[in-house]
Every structure is written in structure tokens, then in C-alpha cells.
Design a protein around this motif. Structure first.
Motif, PDB file in Angstrom:
ATOM      1  N   MET A   1       0.852  -1.193   0.000  1.00  0.00           N
ATOM      2  CA  MET A   1       0.000   0.000   0.000  1.00  0.00           C
ATOM      3  C   MET A   1       0.893   1.250   0.000  1.00  0.00           C
ATOM      4  N   ASP A   2       0.583   2.212  -0.857  1.00  0.00           N
ATOM      5  CA  ASP A   2       1.380   3.435  -0.929  1.00  0.00           C
ATOM      6  C   ASP A   2       1.103   4.334   0.270  1.00  0.00           C
ATOM      7  N   ARG A   3       1.926   5.386   0.438  1.00  0.00           N
ATOM      8  CA  ARG A   3       1.815   6.234   1.628  1.00  0.00           C
ATOM      9  C   ARG A   3       0.463   6.929   1.723  1.00  0.00           C
ATOM     10  N   ILE A   4      -0.093   7.356   0.589  1.00  0.00           N
ATOM     11  CA  ILE A   4      -1.395   8.033   0.619  1.00  0.00           C
ATOM     12  C   ILE A   4      -2.474   7.071   1.102  1.00  0.00           C
ATOM     13  N   ALA A   5      -2.513   5.888   0.520  1.00  0.00           N
ATOM     14  CA  ALA A   5      -3.513   4.896   0.928  1.00  0.00           C
ATOM     15  C   ALA A   5      -3.334   4.519   2.393  1.00  0.00           C
ATOM     16  N   GLN A   6      -2.094   4.393   2.840  1.00  0.00           N
ATOM     17  CA  GLN A   6      -1.834   4.044   4.240  1.00  0.00           C
ATOM     18  C   GLN A   6      -2.347   5.123   5.186  1.00  0.00           C
ATOM     19  N   ALA A   7      -2.158   6.381   4.827  1.00  0.00           N
ATOM     20  CA  ALA A   7      -2.602   7.485   5.685  1.00  0.00           C
ATOM     21  C   ALA A   7      -4.116   7.461   5.869  1.00  0.00           C
ATOM     22  N   PHE A   8      -4.840   7.243   4.786  1.00  0.00           N
ATOM     23  CA  PHE A   8      -6.300   7.202   4.891  1.00  0.00           C
ATOM     24  C   PHE A   8      -6.775   5.934   5.599  1.00  0.00           C
ATOM     25  N   ALA A   9      -6.076   4.840   5.389  1.00  0.00           N
ATOM     26  CA  ALA A   9      -6.449   3.598   6.071  1.00  0.00           C
ATOM     27  C   ALA A   9      -6.251   3.735   7.583  1.00  0.00           C
ATOM     28  N   ARG A  10      -5.165   4.385   7.997  1.00  0.00           N
ATOM     29  CA  ARG A  10      -4.933   4.602   9.430  1.00  0.00           C
ATOM     30  C   ARG A  10      -6.038   5.454  10.041  1.00  0.00           C
ATOM     31  N   ALA A  11      -6.393   6.515   9.331  1.00  0.00           N
ATOM     32  CA  ALA A  11      -7.451   7.387   9.848  1.00  0.00           C
ATOM     33  C   ALA A  11      -8.772   6.634   9.962  1.00  0.00           C
ATOM     34  N   GLN A  12      -9.101   5.850   8.947  1.00  0.00           N
ATOM     35  CA  GLN A  12     -10.342   5.085   8.955  1.00  0.00           C
ATOM     36  C   GLN A  12     -10.362   4.090  10.109  1.00  0.00           C
ATOM     37  N   ALA A  13      -9.228   3.451  10.344  1.00  0.00           N
ATOM     38  CA  ALA A  13      -9.154   2.470  11.425  1.00  0.00           C
ATOM     39  C   ALA A  13      -9.335   3.125  12.790  1.00  0.00           C
ATOM     40  N   GLN A  14      -9.011   4.422  12.868  1.00  0.00           N
ATOM     41  CA  GLN A  14      -9.147   5.171  14.123  1.00  0.00           C
ATOM     42  C   GLN A  14     -10.469   5.947  14.190  1.00  0.00           C
ATOM     43  N   ASN A  15     -11.373   5.662  13.250  1.00  0.00           N
ATOM     44  CA  ASN A  15     -12.692   6.288  13.207  1.00  0.00           C
ATOM     45  C   ASN A  15     -12.602   7.820  13.188  1.00  0.00           C
ATOM     46  N   ARG A  89      11.178  14.743   3.309  1.00  0.00           N
ATOM     47  CA  ARG A  89      11.081  13.293   3.181  1.00  0.00           C
ATOM     48  C   ARG A  89      12.137  12.596   4.026  1.00  0.00           C
ATOM     49  N   SER A  90      13.327  13.181   4.117  1.00  0.00           N
ATOM     50  CA  SER A  90      14.383  12.565   4.907  1.00  0.00           C
ATOM     51  C   SER A  90      14.033  12.548   6.395  1.00  0.00           C
ATOM     52  N   GLU A  91      13.254  13.538   6.838  1.00  0.00           N
ATOM     53  CA  GLU A  91      12.884  13.647   8.248  1.00  0.00           C
ATOM     54  C   GLU A  91      11.584  12.918   8.573  1.00  0.00           C
ATOM     55  N   PHE A  92      10.687  12.838   7.585  1.00  0.00           N
ATOM     56  CA  PHE A  92       9.363  12.253   7.800  1.00  0.00           C
ATOM     57  C   PHE A  92       9.102  11.213   6.698  1.00  0.00           C
ATOM     58  N   PRO A  93       9.672  10.021   6.852  1.00  0.00           N
ATOM     59  CA  PRO A  93       9.614   9.040   5.764  1.00  0.00           C
ATOM     60  C   PRO A  93       8.237   8.462   5.485  1.00  0.00           C
ATOM     61  N   GLU A  94       7.278   8.597   6.414  1.00  0.00           N
ATOM     62  CA  GLU A  94       5.989   7.932   6.242  1.00  0.00           C
ATOM     63  C   GLU A  94       4.864   8.863   5.785  1.00  0.00           C
ATOM     64  N   THR A  95       5.021  10.156   5.948  1.00  0.00           N
ATOM     65  CA  THR A  95       3.915  11.080   5.670  1.00  0.00           C
ATOM     66  C   THR A  95       3.819  11.394   4.188  1.00  0.00           C
ATOM     67  N   PRO A  96       2.644  11.234   3.575  1.00  0.00           N
ATOM     68  CA  PRO A  96       2.498  11.575   2.157  1.00  0.00           C
ATOM     69  C   PRO A  96       2.615  13.081   1.932  1.00  0.00           C
ATOM     70  N   ILE A  97       3.270  13.434   0.839  1.00  0.00           N
ATOM     71  CA  ILE A  97       3.407  14.827   0.417  1.00  0.00           C
ATOM     72  C   ILE A  97       2.861  14.937  -1.002  1.00  0.00           C
ATOM     73  N   THR A 171      -5.941   8.478  -9.013  1.00  0.00           N
ATOM     74  CA  THR A 171      -5.358   7.282  -8.389  1.00  0.00           C
ATOM     75  C   THR A 171      -5.008   7.495  -6.919  1.00  0.00           C
ATOM     76  N   GLY A 172      -5.044   8.743  -6.445  1.00  0.00           N
ATOM     77  CA  GLY A 172      -4.724   9.030  -5.052  1.00  0.00           C
ATOM     78  C   GLY A 172      -5.958   9.293  -4.224  1.00  0.00           C
ATOM     79  N   PHE A 173      -6.535  10.479  -4.381  1.00  0.00           N
ATOM     80  CA  PHE A 173      -7.797  10.819  -3.734  1.00  0.00           C
ATOM     81  C   PHE A 173      -8.471  11.923  -4.529  1.00  0.00           C
ATOM     82  N   ILE A 174      -9.768  12.052  -4.340  1.00  0.00           N
ATOM     83  CA  ILE A 174     -10.535  13.111  -4.997  1.00  0.00           C
ATOM     84  C   ILE A 174     -10.679  14.276  -4.026  1.00  0.00           C
ATOM     85  N   TYR A 175     -10.474  15.464  -4.542  1.00  0.00           N
ATOM     86  CA  TYR A 175     -10.541  16.691  -3.746  1.00  0.00           C
ATOM     87  C   TYR A 175     -11.838  17.401  -4.100  1.00  0.00           C
ATOM     88  N   TYR A 176     -12.768  17.429  -3.148  1.00  0.00           N
ATOM     89  CA  TYR A 176     -14.013  18.155  -3.374  1.00  0.00           C
ATOM     90  C   TYR A 176     -13.858  19.586  -2.889  1.00  0.00           C
TER      91      TYR A 176
END
Length: 268
Positions: A1-15, A89-97, A171-176
Motif C-alpha cells: 500500500m502506498d503512503r497516501i492509501a496508508q494514511a487514509f487507512a490509518r485514519a479510517q481504522a481510528q474512526n 522526506r528525509s525527516e518524515f519518511p511515512e507522511t504523504p506529500i 489514483t490518489g484521492f478526490i478533492y471536493y
């Protein structure tokens, strides 16, 4: 799973909704902007949306126009934007940019070369505001080739008949974009957000984020009940605007501001 998908999956898992923060890269200078972004990423931001400074930002209100102007006057260039991403990116390897940019900045540098360079710097996605998906084949092909996600916009005026086209190109997310017009702080959230999200979700399984005019914790909480992500920009940019003459205060003030806003992402 790419970083963008992981970020949204984490949020969803935390309601909760994911918190997406916007700042213009290099505002008001390279080092102060880095400190502002560090403050965001250390205080609950799930996705960082970086504005690429541009001299003709058509979708932006005065707050973000002036941010771009400050960044350009502070010496920000296309190459320095890539260096900026690489530093984060070197300081925050997991956060999507994700870049929030305009097509001329991509096209004038060669689409494939620009996307390749962005990916090498550590970017995850590209939102090109003035490029409709019907005209984005070259960009989409370059993004697919180099592993960069695409983000496209749905507006209140977008007819539902266009949503399958927008969804297919994304392929990432839709921005409304919850309001007609340009970016900027507002006193209230647009009334049509729940219905608009429901309509968009009939055509995609990708996350849907909502932005434009969200500037207070209660706004974040209201939108988080319906959206996968909440975007705050101008309210954060104004933290920088108010401290241009006291730049050492930008980081601490940004940390306090975003901590308050992020507290609204939970769902009841």
C-alpha cells in the motif's frame, strides 16, 4: 500500500478523518517554511499538501496569492521546491506529500521529466489545479510510469455525468472543492457537503477530501463526519502571514494552531 492509501487507512481504522494541511513551499523563506511544515507533521497532520509557488495562481484567494509571492520573493524556484520535498522526506519518511500546482509549471519543464524529478525528491501525488482529466493523458501516463498518484478536483458545479471520468483519472484521492470561487477562510462550512460526498462516492472507492473555506476546529469536525479527509489551508497560511516580521515564532505558533484544528477530526 502506498503512503497516501496508508494514511487514509490509518485514519479510517481510528474512526476519524485524515487531516490534510496546505502550506506554500518557501513561504516566507526556505528555512522558515521548513519549520512550519515540521510543526505540522509533528502535530497530527496526515497528508501535507505543498503549494508550488506560481506567479499566476488562478484558484487561490488573496491569502495564498500573497504566500506564493512571499515564497518567490524569498528565492523559491522549481529546483528548490524539489530540495524542499527531499529535506522533509528525509525527516518524515511515512507522511504523504502532495503538490498543489498549476500545469504550466509541469508542462514547461517537460511532463515526464518533471514527474520523474518529483518522485525522486520523495513526492507522493500531484494535484494540478487547472488541468481537467479529459486533457491529462500525458500527465497521467507519466505519473503511472514513475509511481506518482494523481489527484483531481470535483466542484459544486461539476455535473454528475463527469464524475466517472474524474474518478477514472484519479489514483490518489478526490478533492471536493466545497465552494465556488477561490481559496480563503470562511465563517461556516458549505451546506451541500454531505450530499456532494455521497454523490461522488457513487463513482469511486478512493478517499474523498473536502477543502476550501475550512478554518476552525468546529468546521473540521463537521466535515469529518462525512469526508475521508479534511483540508485546511488559508487558516494555516495566515499563521505565517501574521509573523513575517517575527519568523522565529512561526514554528511554535503553527504547532499550536494545527493541534487545535486536528482535534476536530474525530467522528462521534
Amino acid at each position: 500500500m502506498d503512503r497516501i492509501a496508508q494514511a487514509f487507512a490509518r485514519a479510517q481504522a481510528q474512526n476519524r478523518a485524515a487531516f490534510v494541511a496546505y502550506l506554500c513551499a518557501g513561504d516566507p523563506d526556505f528555512d522558515s517554511s521548513l519549520e512550519a511544515c515540521r510543526a505540522l507533521l509533528r502535530n497530527g497532520v496526515d497528508v501535507l499538501e505543498l503549494g508550488v509557488p506560481f506567479s499566476d495562481p488562478l484558484a487561490d484567494g488573496l491569502t495564498n496569492q500573497l504566500a506564493a509571492q512571499r515564497a518567490l520573493e524569498g528565492g523559491m524556484t522549481a529546483e528548490r521546491v524539489f530540495a524542499f520535498v527531499a529535506e522533509l522526506r528525509s525527516e518524515f519518511p511515512e507522511t504523504p506529500i502532495v503538490f498543489y500546482t498549476y500545469y504550466n509549471l509541469v508542462f514547461s519543464n517537460g511532463v515526464d521529466a518533471y514527474v520523474k524529478r518529483a518522485k525522486e525528491a520523495g513526492l507522493d501525488g500531484l494535484l494540478t489545479l487547472d488541468l481537467p482529466p479529459e486533457e491529462a493523458d500525458e500527465l497521467s501516463a507519466a505519473c503511472q510510469a514513475h509511481g506518482l498518484k494523481t489527484v483531481f478536483i470535483v466542484a459544486p458545479t461539476t455535473p454528475e455525468a463527469r464524475l466517472p471520468t474524474i474518478a477514472a483519472a484519479t489514483t490518489g484521492f478526490i478533492y471536493y472543492v466545497s465552494r465556488e470561487g477561490v481559496t480563503g477562510e470562511r465563517d461556516s462550512v458549505a451546506a451541500n457537503v454531505p450530499d456532494a460526498i455521497a454523490t461522488i462516492k457513487r463513482h469511486t472507492e478512493l478517499p474523498v477530501v473536502v477543502g476550501f473555506g475550512i478554518s476552525r476546529r468546529e468546521h473540521v469536525h463537521e466535515v469529518a463526519a462525512h469526508a475521508d479527509g479534511v483540508v485546511v489551508g488559508s487558516a494555516l497560511v495566515n499563521v505565517i502571514r501574521d509573523r513575517v516580521d517575527a519568523r522565529a515564532e512561526i514554528g511554535p505558533a503553527m504547532a499550536a494552531k494545527v493541534s487545535d484544528l486536528v482535534a476536530g477530526v474525530g467522528r462521534d
